[in-house]
Design a protein around this motif. Structure first.
Motif, PDB file in Angstrom:
ATOM      1  N   HIS A 175       0.852  -1.205   0.000  1.00 57.04           N
ATOM      2  CA  HIS A 175       0.000   0.000   0.000  1.00 57.04           C
ATOM      3  C   HIS A 175       0.881   1.245   0.000  1.00 57.04           C
ATOM      4  O   HIS A 175       1.355   1.698   1.044  1.00 57.04           O
ATOM      5  CB  HIS A 175      -0.929   0.006   1.226  1.00 57.04           C
ATOM      6  CG  HIS A 175      -2.014   1.041   1.157  1.00 57.04           C
ATOM      7  ND1 HIS A 175      -3.341   0.756   1.400  1.00 57.04           N
ATOM      8  CD2 HIS A 175      -1.965   2.362   0.866  1.00 57.04           C
ATOM      9  CE1 HIS A 175      -4.062   1.862   1.262  1.00 57.04           C
ATOM     10  NE2 HIS A 175      -3.245   2.858   0.944  1.00 57.04           N
TER      11      HIS A 175
ATOM     12  N   HIS B 259       1.648   5.281  -2.153  1.00 55.21           N
ATOM     13  CA  HIS B 259       1.161   6.329  -3.063  1.00 55.21           C
ATOM     14  C   HIS B 259       2.373   7.114  -3.549  1.00 55.21           C
ATOM     15  O   HIS B 259       2.806   8.067  -2.889  1.00 55.21           O
ATOM     16  CB  HIS B 259       0.196   7.280  -2.344  1.00 55.21           C
ATOM     17  CG  HIS B 259      -1.038   6.616  -1.830  1.00 55.21           C
ATOM     18  ND1 HIS B 259      -2.100   6.303  -2.640  1.00 55.21           N
ATOM     19  CD2 HIS B 259      -1.372   6.169  -0.598  1.00 55.21           C
ATOM     20  CE1 HIS B 259      -3.049   5.705  -1.927  1.00 55.21           C
ATOM     21  NE2 HIS B 259      -2.634   5.605  -0.678  1.00 55.21           N
TER      22      HIS B 259
ATOM     23  N   LYS C 194      -8.751   0.411  -7.102  1.00 51.15           N
ATOM     24  CA  LYS C 194      -8.849   0.873  -5.712  1.00 51.15           C
ATOM     25  C   LYS C 194     -10.174   1.585  -5.523  1.00 51.15           C
ATOM     26  O   LYS C 194     -10.500   2.508  -6.281  1.00 51.15           O
ATOM     27  CB  LYS C 194      -7.694   1.842  -5.428  1.00 51.15           C
ATOM     28  CG  LYS C 194      -7.823   2.663  -4.143  1.00 51.15           C
ATOM     29  CD  LYS C 194      -7.484   1.840  -2.916  1.00 51.15           C
ATOM     30  CE  LYS C 194      -7.513   2.680  -1.631  1.00 51.15           C
ATOM     31  NZ  LYS C 194      -6.429   3.642  -1.537  1.00 51.15           N
TER      32      LYS C 194
ATOM     33  N   HIS D 193      -6.716  -0.765   5.606  1.00 53.52           N
ATOM     34  CA  HIS D 193      -6.836  -0.106   6.921  1.00 53.52           C
ATOM     35  C   HIS D 193      -7.687  -0.934   7.887  1.00 53.52           C
ATOM     36  O   HIS D 193      -7.179  -1.366   8.896  1.00 53.52           O
ATOM     37  CB  HIS D 193      -7.359   1.332   6.817  1.00 53.52           C
ATOM     38  CG  HIS D 193      -6.760   2.101   5.665  1.00 53.52           C
ATOM     39  ND1 HIS D 193      -5.401   2.279   5.537  1.00 53.52           N
ATOM     40  CD2 HIS D 193      -7.312   2.690   4.567  1.00 53.52           C
ATOM     41  CE1 HIS D 193      -5.159   2.970   4.431  1.00 53.52           C
ATOM     42  NE2 HIS D 193      -6.289   3.211   3.815  1.00 53.52           N
TER      43      HIS D 193
ATOM     44  N   ASP E  43       1.132   2.781   3.484  1.00 51.63           N
ATOM     45  CA  ASP E  43       0.401   3.992   3.080  1.00 51.63           C
ATOM     46  C   ASP E  43       1.359   5.172   2.910  1.00 51.63           C
ATOM     47  O   ASP E  43       0.980   6.335   3.051  1.00 51.63           O
ATOM     48  CB  ASP E  43      -0.708   4.345   4.081  1.00 51.63           C
ATOM     49  CG  ASP E  43      -1.907   5.018   3.400  1.00 51.63           C
ATOM     50  OD1 ASP E  43      -1.846   5.262   2.178  1.00 51.63           O
ATOM     51  OD2 ASP E  43      -2.890   5.308   4.097  1.00 51.63           O
TER      52      ASP E  43
HETATM   53 ZN   LIG Z   1      -3.678   4.889   0.963  1.00 46.43          ZN
END
Ligand SMILES: [Zn+2]
Length: 439
Positions: free
Chosen positions: A91, A93, A219, A282, A349
């Motif tokens: 995960h 970005h 996603k 999450h 994340d």
């Molecule tokens: Zn994320």
């Protein structure tokens, strides 16, 4: 630094002109890594004194230290180190540059950075991932940067920039009222960090468009805002309906692809499970029934613990109470899922956390909340490989696997934070970094 990269690329088999020449010359060349200790990604214990034979992009075999090394082979001596498979962050970005409120928060990413700046930052992010030993990432949407992940991936594959293997999710999907930018005057048509859909028809069309333009995963945001409810519980605003999600899942599965669902708790989380998502991202408040349903349906869990422990708002504010509630519920959920045997993968994340931070911080949190060091390592290697439909090819040191190999000088089974100090990185058979070289 760029020069160092190219000089280390002798074994690369990529499509760039220089790299392609090297590839034809060196595809048959043998490299042998001497591993003092080997954590192979699937075995429950480390093995001592192993030899890893690598030809081209792949591992040919793994043998005990006594095995013969053919003359002419290049030997990489990691005999005083612990060797592991390249890590997988499920995960990330790459197009996100932190969400620090003091630096303009999330909105700054979209409002103040043009696409070239965002691409440059994504390039930096990819290099950061690789130098920290993450040779594969699942990048879960570009936060308003369109199909930029597909093009960054292309630049890596053609040898133009260094970076990990990328599974990209392109634009991401949510519903009206379900994503930033928000809070501006209603007269303004603000850009959104995802593709907004309403209704199953639009949902399916968005999935088709994204798959058509190269999405490896889809996603979906199944919850958006969150707050503490009247009974002290964590409440999350649901976004897509089950029918909307089912249209996306049906389309993605038809293309042989999977769907990752951002879902915190409650109605939105339940819809994510009922709609047939493949991974819950999450999952802050998992009930016992949620956990049972995840096991029954074989749904993956990517908890991303670390981001919920930074940047808390002041304690006596609604935001501060929400931030503390998120973390306290999350701890319980992660422990519950670990105990019940939910298939769990490592995810940071990162991007939400600045790319300058160490990605391996997530290992620390996983081991605090119920994972053994080996369990956490497997969540970032062979387990993630299973989720990405590449078992035996990535996340493992074994015959036939891609030669994604990393090393640390200490023992991560004794101190998991050793993984914050990766000293050697090989990706697809090419040495990217070696701080353990004896000379
Ligand atoms: Zn994320």
């Amino acid at each position: 630094m760029r020069k160092v990269f190219w000089s280390c690329l002798a074994l690369a088999v990529t499509c760039g002109a220089a790299a392609a020449q090297n590839a034809t010359k060196d595809a048959g060349a043998l490299t042998v890594i001497r591993a003092g200790s080997l954590i192979d990604g699937t075995s429950e214990a480390a093995k001592k004194n192993q030899l890893i034979f690598i030809r081209g992009k792949r591992i040919e075999k793994v043998a005990d230290a006594g095995a013969a090394i053919p003359t002419g082979a290049t030997v990489v001596d990691l005999s005083s180190a612990t060797v592991l498979p390249g890590l997988i962050d499920s995960h990330t970005h790459i197009f996100l540059w932190g969400e620090d409120p003091l630096k303009g928060g999330y909105d700054e990413n979209i409002l103040k950075a043009g696409i070239a700046l965002r691409a440059a930052r994504a390039t930096y992010a990819c290099r950061r991932a690789l130098e920290q030993g993450f040779t594969t990432i699942r990048d879960l949407e570009t936060e308003g940067a369109g199909y930029g992940d597909v093009e960054i991936k292309q630049a890596i594959e053609e040898g133009t920039i260094p970076g990990p293997r990328i599974f990209g999710a392109t634009r991401g999907i949510s519903s009206s009222g379900g994503y930033n930018l928000e809070g501006y005057a209603p007269e303004l048509a603000m850009p959104k960090g995802v593709q907004i859909i309403d209704g199953p028809v639009e949902a399916r069309k968005a999935a088709r468009e994204q798959l058509d333009h190269g999405a490896d995963w889809i996603k979906v945001y199944m919850t958006h805002r969150s707050w503490v409810g009247k009974k002290g519980e964590l409440v999350s605003q649901p976004t897509l309906t089950v029918d909307e999600l089912k249209a996306i899942v049906d389309e993605a599965h038809g293309w042989g692809k999977k769907v990752a669902c951002h879902a915190y708790s409650g109605i939105g989380l339940q819809r994510a499970l009922d709609g047939g998502c493949d991974s819950i991202e999450h999952g802050l408040s998992l009930t016992d029934a949620n956990v049972a349903q995840m096991i029954k349906q074989g749904i993956w869990y990517c908890p991303t613990i670390a981001p919920y422990y930074g940047d808390w708002a002041p304690e006596n504010t609604p935001g501060g109470q929400r931030d503390r509630k998120r973390a306290s519920e999350h701890e319980i959920s992660v422990q519950k899922a670990a105990k019940a045997g939910v298939k769990t993968v490592f995810g940071t994340d990162i991007g939400g956390i600045p790319w300058t931070e160490p990605m391996a911080i997530e290992f620390d949190y996983m081991t605090r909340f119920g994972f053994t060091p080996m369990g956490a390592i497997q969540a970032a290697t062979s387990r993630a490989a299973d989720m990405l439909d590449m078992p035996g090819e990535i996340g493992v040191i074994g015959p036939g696997a891609y030669a994604d190999v990393i090393a640390v000088s200490g023992d991560p089974l004794r101190d998991i934070n050793e993984l914050k100090k990766v000293k050697f990185v090989m990706h697809d058979g090419a040495v990217f970094k070696n701080e353990l070289a004896s000379k």
